[in-house]
Design an enzyme around this catalytic site. Structure first.
Site, short mmCIF file in Angstrom:
data_model
loop_
_atom_site.label_atom_id
_atom_site.label_comp_id
_atom_site.label_asym_id
_atom_site.label_seq_id
_atom_site.Cartn_x
_atom_site.Cartn_y
_atom_site.Cartn_z
N GLY A 55 55.97 57.76 83.12
CA GLY A 55 55.97 58.14 81.70
C GLY A 55 55.66 59.62 81.54
N VAL A 56 54.57 59.90 80.85
CA VAL A 56 54.22 61.29 80.55
C VAL A 56 53.90 62.11 81.81
CG1 VAL A 56 53.43 60.80 78.21
CG2 VAL A 56 51.78 60.76 80.08
N TYR A 57 53.61 61.44 82.93
CA TYR A 57 53.33 62.19 84.17
C TYR A 57 54.62 62.69 84.83
CZ TYR A 57 48.30 61.22 84.21
OH TYR A 57 46.96 61.18 83.93
N ASN B 137 44.07 57.88 83.32
CA ASN B 137 43.79 59.26 83.70
C ASN B 137 42.46 59.25 84.45
OD1 ASN B 137 41.56 59.64 81.78
ND2 ASN B 137 43.17 59.63 80.22
N GLY C 126 50.15 56.07 75.96
CA GLY C 126 51.02 55.16 76.69
C GLY C 126 50.35 53.85 77.05
N ASP D 142 47.88 53.28 79.05
CA ASP D 142 46.42 53.42 79.03
C ASP D 142 45.86 53.16 77.64
OD1 ASP D 142 43.82 54.03 79.88
OD2 ASP D 142 44.18 56.19 79.96
N ASP E 258 55.18 43.82 76.83
CA ASP E 258 53.95 44.58 76.63
C ASP E 258 52.97 44.05 77.67
OD1 ASP E 258 51.41 45.42 75.84
OD2 ASP E 258 51.74 45.00 73.72
N ILE E 259 52.55 44.87 78.61
CA ILE E 259 51.70 44.43 79.71
C ILE E 259 50.39 43.81 79.21
CG2 ILE E 259 50.49 46.62 80.11
CD1 ILE E 259 50.95 46.07 83.18
#
Length: 168
Positions: free
Chosen positions: A124-126, A23, A31, A33, A9-10
């Site tokens: 990821g979602v991008y 974003n 995610g 962010d 986990d960053i």
């Protein structure tokens, strides 16, 4: 070069800066962010709100980077960057993703930081293909004029860890 891959986990890493795959509004999201905003606490959102908009709703255009304190994180700073949304590779995604890494390293250099941890920006979602995103990350950092003493590519899952491990 001082590169390593860590599956973690960053938000738990004790480095000078962690990179947030943000974003353009910098006001939190899902995610990485969302995890960074939750772990850093409400002061991070307040600091992001203080970053001036360059146009309505945009504090950090795609490919650029901004820096804030890390607040409740073990990291001293958060470097926010906005990766490109994958549209098949014909809309300049590669150059924009490379710019993310370069601009993060530029901010780290300006602050004299000795360590930085990157997530898999845009993977990821991008929708950026994982192999291509990891390859671009490693190539962009290797090509940088300056890198800190420690560069961590922090992954959340085993598949992405394997991709980075093969590249390094």
């Amino acid at each position: 070069m001082p590169f390593e891959v860590i599956q973690a986990d960053i938000t738990t890493l004790a480095v000078d800066a962690i990179v947030n795959a943000a974003n353009e509004s910098l006001l939190g999201g899902g995610g990485v962010d969302g995890a960074i905003h939750r772990a850093a606490g409400p002061a991070l959102l307040a600091a992001c709100r203080d970053i001036p908009e360059v146009r309505p709703g945009v504090r950090c255009p795609t490919g650029e980077a901004r820096i804030t304190p890390g607040f409740a994180l073990p990291a001293r700073f958060v470097i926010h960057t906005v990766g490109p949304v994958w549209h098949g590779g014909g809309r300049g995604e590669e150059a924009l993703l490379a710019a993310c890494y370069g601009n993060c390293l530029k901010l780290a250099h300006e602050r004299g930081l000795a360590s930085i941890a990157f997530p898999a920006i845009s993977a990821g979602v991008y929708g950026y293909p994982a192999d291509a995103a990891a390859r671009m990350a490693v190539d962009a950092v290797r090509a940088a004029a300056w890198v800190p003493a420690r560069v961590v590519f922090c992954t959340f899952g085993g598949a992405m860890t394997a991709v980075y491990a093969a590249l390094l």
